[in-house]
Scaffold this active site. Structure first.
Site, PDB file in Angstrom:
ATOM      1  N   CYS A   8       0.975  -1.148  -0.122  1.00 16.85           N
ATOM      2  CA  CYS A   8      -0.102  -0.006  -0.034  1.00 16.85           C
ATOM      3  C   CYS A   8       0.790   1.241  -0.093  1.00 16.85           C
ATOM      4  CB  CYS A   8      -0.957   0.007   1.220  1.00 16.85           C
ATOM      5  SG  CYS A   8      -2.386   1.010   1.134  1.00 16.85           S
ATOM      6  N   ASP A 131      -6.655  -3.489  10.837  1.00 18.96           N
ATOM      7  CA  ASP A 131      -5.214  -2.635  10.940  1.00 18.96           C
ATOM      8  C   ASP A 131      -5.277  -2.336  12.604  1.00 18.96           C
ATOM      9  OD1 ASP A 131      -3.221  -1.166  10.333  1.00 18.96           O
ATOM     10  OD2 ASP A 131      -4.695   0.444   9.301  1.00 18.96           O
TER      11      ASP A 131
END
Ligand SMILES: O=C(O)c1ccccc1NCC(=O)[C@H](O)[C@H](O)COP(=O)(O)O
Length: 231
Positions: A8, A131
């Site tokens: 990412c 996360d």
């Protein structure tokens, strides 16, 4: 297990190439002006075209409205939308239906109690991304390079594939996989040499370590086999 590996926060053609060469399944692009990984639409257009079917493009936004999502989708042509803010299950469903694209919904985790709301999102999102919750003084809602206690995910079954992120790197990703059995991992800070600066060598090492970790048999959970040998 087939593992999905997502890199990412890519910002340059060189580091995008590194992720594609390393065999990343998903490449993520951040649209959040406060982030050192934020992309302009013109940059997204260029990078999106470079992917050319070699991986799936993920557009990461934080509580974006339809106008912003329209422009991002038009520029990047993503295969996935990652919603990384406080989007409600209703908003997730609305975005999914508006764009006809699968959704990764990120949920911040610091303890088992944070999983209570996951079921509501499992109904409307295509993947859940667990996360780490951002530290109190953090400027960003994600991409902070901090891990959470992976044990809270062990044994989790929401009937939807999930991914793990937060402070992963080449040294710890195999352990995260062993604990969680996650079918997907996502990394940003752990493949950078400085905030927002991706490092091709670290990207390659991360993908290798993740694949090796996924290929390893998972340790049996505590207590498994306790009855074996009883007669
Ligand atoms: O990366 C950012 O700058 C960012 C900004 C706003 C929301 C989310 C952001 N990143 C999320 C990710 O890159 C990953 O999904 C995940 O949080 C992994 O981050 P890291 O701990 O840095 O590996």
């Amino acid at each position: 297990m087939t593992l999905t590996v997502k890199i990412c926060g890519l910002r340059t053609p060189e580091t995008l190439e590194a992720a594609l060469d390393a065999g990343a399944d998903m490449v993520g692009f951040v649209f959040f002006p406060r982030s050192p990984r934020h992309l302009q639409l013109s940059e997204a257009r260029t990078l999106g075209a470079l992917v050319a079917g070699r991986a799936e493009r993920v557009a990461l936004t934080v509580d974006a409205d339809d106008a912003l999502l329209d422009s991002i989708v038009e520029a990047l042509r993503p295969e996935w939308l990652q919603l990384h803010g406080q989007e409600s299950p209703g908003r997730v469903a609305a975005v999914r239906s508006r764009y006809g694209l699968p959704i990764i919904k990120a949920l911040g985790v610091s303890g088992r109690a944070d999983l209570a709301r996951a079921a509501g999102y499992a109904d409307v999102a295509d993947r859940l991304l667990f996360d780490a919750k951002p530290p109190k003084d953090a400027l960003l809602p994600g991409g902070n390079g901090v891990p959470f206690d992976w044990e809270v995910l062990s044994g989790l079954d929401l009937g939807k594939p999930f991914m793990v992120s937060g402070g992963l790197d080449a040294d710890n990703v195999a352990a995260a996989l062993a604990v969680t059995g996650a079918p997907g991992v996502d990394v940003s800070s752990g493949v950078e040499s400085a905030p927002g600066v991706k490092d091709p060598a670290r990207i390659a090492s991360f993908v290798l370590a993740a694949r090796a970790g996924a290929a390893r048999p998972r340790p049996a959970p505590p207590g498994a086999g306790a009855l074996r040998g009883r007669g």
